[in-house]
Design a protein around this motif. Structure first.
Motif, PDB file in Angstrom:
ATOM      1  N   LEU A  17      13.827 -17.920 -16.094  1.00 53.81           N
ATOM      2  CA  LEU A  17      14.352 -16.581 -16.305  1.00 53.81           C
ATOM      3  C   LEU A  17      13.738 -15.652 -15.272  1.00 53.81           C
ATOM      4  CD1 LEU A  17      13.896 -16.385 -20.183  1.00 53.81           C
ATOM      5  CD2 LEU A  17      15.956 -17.076 -18.931  1.00 53.81           C
ATOM      6  N   ARG A  18      14.576 -14.851 -14.643  1.00 53.42           N
ATOM      7  CA  ARG A  18      14.107 -13.852 -13.695  1.00 53.42           C
ATOM      8  C   ARG A  18      13.647 -12.627 -14.472  1.00 53.42           C
ATOM      9  NH1 ARG A  18      12.340 -13.801  -8.444  1.00 53.42           N
ATOM     10  NH2 ARG A  18      12.574 -11.710  -7.580  1.00 53.42           N
ATOM     11  N   LEU A  19      12.391 -12.223 -14.260  1.00 55.25           N
ATOM     12  CA  LEU A  19      11.823 -11.143 -15.057  1.00 55.25           C
ATOM     13  C   LEU A  19      10.763 -10.400 -14.264  1.00 55.25           C
ATOM     14  CD1 LEU A  19      11.866  -9.914 -17.960  1.00 55.25           C
ATOM     15  CD2 LEU A  19       9.995 -11.477 -18.524  1.00 55.25           C
ATOM     16  N   LEU A  20      10.966  -9.107 -14.064  1.00 57.59           N
ATOM     17  CA  LEU A  20       9.978  -8.233 -13.421  1.00 57.59           C
ATOM     18  C   LEU A  20       9.532  -8.738 -12.053  1.00 57.59           C
ATOM     19  CD1 LEU A  20       7.873  -7.361 -16.592  1.00 57.59           C
ATOM     20  CD2 LEU A  20       9.356  -5.801 -15.307  1.00 57.59           C
ATOM     21  N   GLY A  21      10.469  -9.301 -11.316  1.00 63.97           N
ATOM     22  CA  GLY A  21      10.184  -9.761  -9.970  1.00 63.97           C
ATOM     23  C   GLY A  21       9.677 -11.177  -9.872  1.00 63.97           C
ATOM     24  N   GLY A  22       9.429 -11.819 -11.004  1.00 61.40           N
ATOM     25  CA  GLY A  22       8.976 -13.204 -11.015  1.00 61.40           C
ATOM     26  C   GLY A  22       9.926 -14.077 -11.808  1.00 61.40           C
ATOM     27  N   GLU A  23       9.567 -15.339 -11.956  1.00 58.08           N
ATOM     28  CA  GLU A  23      10.370 -16.267 -12.748  1.00 58.08           C
ATOM     29  C   GLU A  23       9.474 -16.971 -13.754  1.00 58.08           C
ATOM     30  OE1 GLU A  23      12.432 -18.825 -10.036  1.00 58.08           O
ATOM     31  OE2 GLU A  23      14.030 -17.350  -9.721  1.00 58.08           O
ATOM     32  N   HIS A  54      -0.389  -8.474 -14.334  1.00 56.73           N
ATOM     33  CA  HIS A  54      -1.286  -8.506 -13.171  1.00 56.73           C
ATOM     34  C   HIS A  54      -0.766  -9.462 -12.104  1.00 56.73           C
ATOM     35  CE1 HIS A  54      -4.877  -8.169 -10.811  1.00 56.73           C
ATOM     36  NE2 HIS A  54      -5.294  -9.385 -11.074  1.00 56.73           N
ATOM     37  N   SER A  55      -0.331 -10.642 -12.507  1.00 57.88           N
ATOM     38  CA  SER A  55       0.184 -11.603 -11.526  1.00 57.88           C
ATOM     39  C   SER A  55       1.473 -11.093 -10.889  1.00 57.88           C
ATOM     40  CB  SER A  55       0.421 -12.968 -12.179  1.00 57.88           C
ATOM     41  OG  SER A  55       1.424 -12.896 -13.167  1.00 57.88           O
ATOM     42  N   LEU A  56       2.293 -10.383 -11.674  1.00 58.75           N
ATOM     43  CA  LEU A  56       3.534  -9.837 -11.121  1.00 58.75           C
ATOM     44  C   LEU A  56       3.246  -8.730 -10.105  1.00 58.75           C
ATOM     45  CD1 LEU A  56       5.570  -9.765 -14.430  1.00 58.75           C
ATOM     46  CD2 LEU A  56       5.991 -11.266 -12.470  1.00 58.75           C
ATOM     47  N   PHE A  57       2.192  -7.949 -10.361  1.00 55.16           N
ATOM     48  CA  PHE A  57       1.759  -6.949  -9.385  1.00 55.16           C
ATOM     49  C   PHE A  57       1.283  -7.625  -8.102  1.00 55.16           C
ATOM     50  CE2 PHE A  57      -2.028  -4.937  -7.524  1.00 55.16           C
ATOM     51  CZ  PHE A  57      -1.478  -3.755  -7.042  1.00 55.16           C
ATOM     52  N   LEU A  58       0.537  -8.728  -8.238  1.00 54.60           N
ATOM     53  CA  LEU A  58      -0.014  -9.427  -7.079  1.00 54.60           C
ATOM     54  C   LEU A  58       1.042 -10.222  -6.311  1.00 54.60           C
ATOM     55  CD1 LEU A  58      -3.303 -10.860  -8.650  1.00 54.60           C
ATOM     56  CD2 LEU A  58      -3.146  -9.003  -6.971  1.00 54.60           C
ATOM     57  N   TRP A  85      10.069  -6.703 -23.184  1.00 59.45           N
ATOM     58  CA  TRP A  85      10.965  -6.223 -22.136  1.00 59.45           C
ATOM     59  C   TRP A  85      12.132  -7.197 -21.945  1.00 59.45           C
ATOM     60  CZ3 TRP A  85      12.668  -2.245 -19.682  1.00 59.45           C
ATOM     61  CH2 TRP A  85      13.294  -2.363 -18.436  1.00 59.45           C
ATOM     62  N   ALA A  86      11.838  -8.491 -21.960  1.00 57.84           N
ATOM     63  CA  ALA A  86      12.888  -9.492 -21.811  1.00 57.84           C
ATOM     64  C   ALA A  86      13.894  -9.418 -22.957  1.00 57.84           C
ATOM     65  CB  ALA A  86      12.269 -10.886 -21.739  1.00 57.84           C
ATOM     66  N   ARG A  87      13.396  -9.193 -24.154  1.00 58.03           N
ATOM     67  CA  ARG A  87      14.301  -9.077 -25.304  1.00 58.03           C
ATOM     68  C   ARG A  87      15.185  -7.848 -25.173  1.00 58.03           C
ATOM     69  NH1 ARG A  87      13.611 -11.899 -29.872  1.00 58.03           N
ATOM     70  NH2 ARG A  87      14.143 -10.125 -31.201  1.00 58.03           N
ATOM     71  N   LEU A  88      14.623  -6.759 -24.657  1.00 61.90           N
ATOM     72  CA  LEU A  88      15.412  -5.546 -24.427  1.00 61.90           C
ATOM     73  C   LEU A  88      16.544  -5.812 -23.444  1.00 61.90           C
ATOM     74  CD1 LEU A  88      15.642  -2.475 -24.993  1.00 61.90           C
ATOM     75  CD2 LEU A  88      14.173  -2.109 -23.003  1.00 61.90           C
ATOM     76  N   LEU A  89      16.285  -6.721 -22.509  1.00 61.40           N
ATOM     77  CA  LEU A  89      17.289  -7.072 -21.507  1.00 61.40           C
ATOM     78  C   LEU A  89      18.306  -8.079 -22.043  1.00 61.40           C
ATOM     79  CD1 LEU A  89      14.928  -7.524 -18.418  1.00 61.40           C
ATOM     80  CD2 LEU A  89      16.446  -5.578 -18.854  1.00 61.40           C
ATOM     81  N   ALA A 252      10.981  -3.360  -9.987  1.00 60.35           N
ATOM     82  CA  ALA A 252      11.421  -4.624 -10.581  1.00 60.35           C
ATOM     83  C   ALA A 252      12.105  -4.383 -11.919  1.00 60.35           C
ATOM     84  CB  ALA A 252      10.224  -5.562 -10.758  1.00 60.35           C
ATOM     85  N   MET A 253      11.641  -3.397 -12.664  1.00 61.76           N
ATOM     86  CA  MET A 253      12.284  -3.057 -13.935  1.00 61.76           C
ATOM     87  C   MET A 253      13.704  -2.541 -13.702  1.00 61.76           C
ATOM     88  SD  MET A 253       9.101  -1.253 -15.991  1.00 61.76           S
ATOM     89  CE  MET A 253       9.973  -1.167 -17.554  1.00 61.76           C
ATOM     90  N   LEU A 254      13.872  -1.712 -12.695  1.00 66.30           N
ATOM     91  CA  LEU A 254      15.210  -1.213 -12.371  1.00 66.30           C
ATOM     92  C   LEU A 254      16.127  -2.357 -11.949  1.00 66.30           C
ATOM     93  CD1 LEU A 254      14.292   2.055 -10.422  1.00 66.30           C
ATOM     94  CD2 LEU A 254      15.235   1.878 -12.741  1.00 66.30           C
TER      95      LEU A 254
END
Length: 263
Positions: A17-23, A54-58, A85-89, A252-254
């Motif tokens: 799943l693609r989420l907040l810039g990561g998978e 934190h990992s998504l920021f890095l 957040w994923a559930r909201l999406l 990434a949220m947008l």
């Protein structure tokens, strides 16, 4: 990734799943442990990684980190806010998909003992691993565990000595606790030099086991406020991580919202 581990990976994950810039992979702790067994049966090496804020920021800032996650056989979701957040999406995840060491450690050590897994932990300050070893083997007598501190030159003769120690112990599981992104970098640089085993980056897991750091009560994780407990415990070290870094995830949220509206 070898063809064997690639085949095993698809048998335990229904697709990233693609989420907040990561998978990430939507797997429960129990499914993750089953995956570890499958990877071990397949031979060779595998990586079970984890994503949090934190990992998504890095991810776009630490060289090689994206490649590390792309190459991992499984990527756990180590964050309830990520799941919410994923559930909201509208993504197919639930609270049960939160998978972090402190929540699955007892199941892991029970399985390690029952399956006679050889577990090697690399990381922490000198002496911490020995205290963690004592705490774990006291709870789980019969666990086959070896430890080595993380204070060594990762690019020279000391790293060669660490790799020799790992080869001699011949572990099934290699837990690497050096903090992000150092632990991921070490795994990426040395995975191909280890003949077999499942790698887990586990951060401060053994600091908690040794009592060097106090683990947050598990109810804070279930409510999604574990970060607040950790911030209150170590404000100087964690203020930037918890109060500033999340704002960098706004683009990434947008992008997530845009993708959700197109589905």
């Amino acid at each position: 990734m070898t063809s064997q581990t690639a085949q095993n990976s698809t048998s335990v994950s229904t697709g990233r799943l693609r989420l907040l810039g990561g998978e990430v992979d939507a797997v429960t702790p129990a499914e993750m442990l089953t995956a570890a067994e499958i990877f071990l049966e397949g031979g060779g090496t595998a990586v079970i990684a984890n994503h949090n804020a934190h990992s998504l920021f890095l991810l776009p800032r630490a060289p090689g980190l994206k490649a590390f996650f792309d190459d991992a056989e499984l990527v756990q979701i180590d964050s309830l806010p990520m799941i919410l957040w994923a559930r909201l999406l509208g993504l197919p995840v639930s609270r049960g998909h939160r998978s972090t060491y402190l929540d699955w450690r007892e199941s892991f050590w029970a399985k390690a003992r029952d399956n006679n897994w050889r577990v090697f932990h690399l990381g922490g300050a000198p002496g911490v691993g020995d205290k963690a070893w004592a705490a774990i083997t006291d709870r789980w007598p019969g666990v086959n565990l070896a430890v080595h501190h993380g204070y060594f030159d990762q690019s020279g003769a000391e790293n060669e000595a660490v790799l020799k120690a790992i080869a001699k112990f011949d572990p099934d599981i290699i837990l690497v606790g050096m903090g992000m992104p150092l632990q991921e970098g070490w795994i990426a640089a040395n995975r191909d030099r280890v003949s077999r085993g499942v790698f887990f980056p586990v951060g401060a897991a053994f600091d908690y086991e040794a009592g060097v750091q106090t683990a947050a009560p598990r109810w804070t994780g279930r409510l999604g406020v574990e970060w607040l407990y950790r911030l209150a415990s170590q404000p100087k070290r964690l203020a930037w991580r918890y109060l500033v870094e999340p704002w960098f995830l706004a683009p990434a949220m947008l992008a997530d919202l845009n993708a959700a509206m197109k589905r």
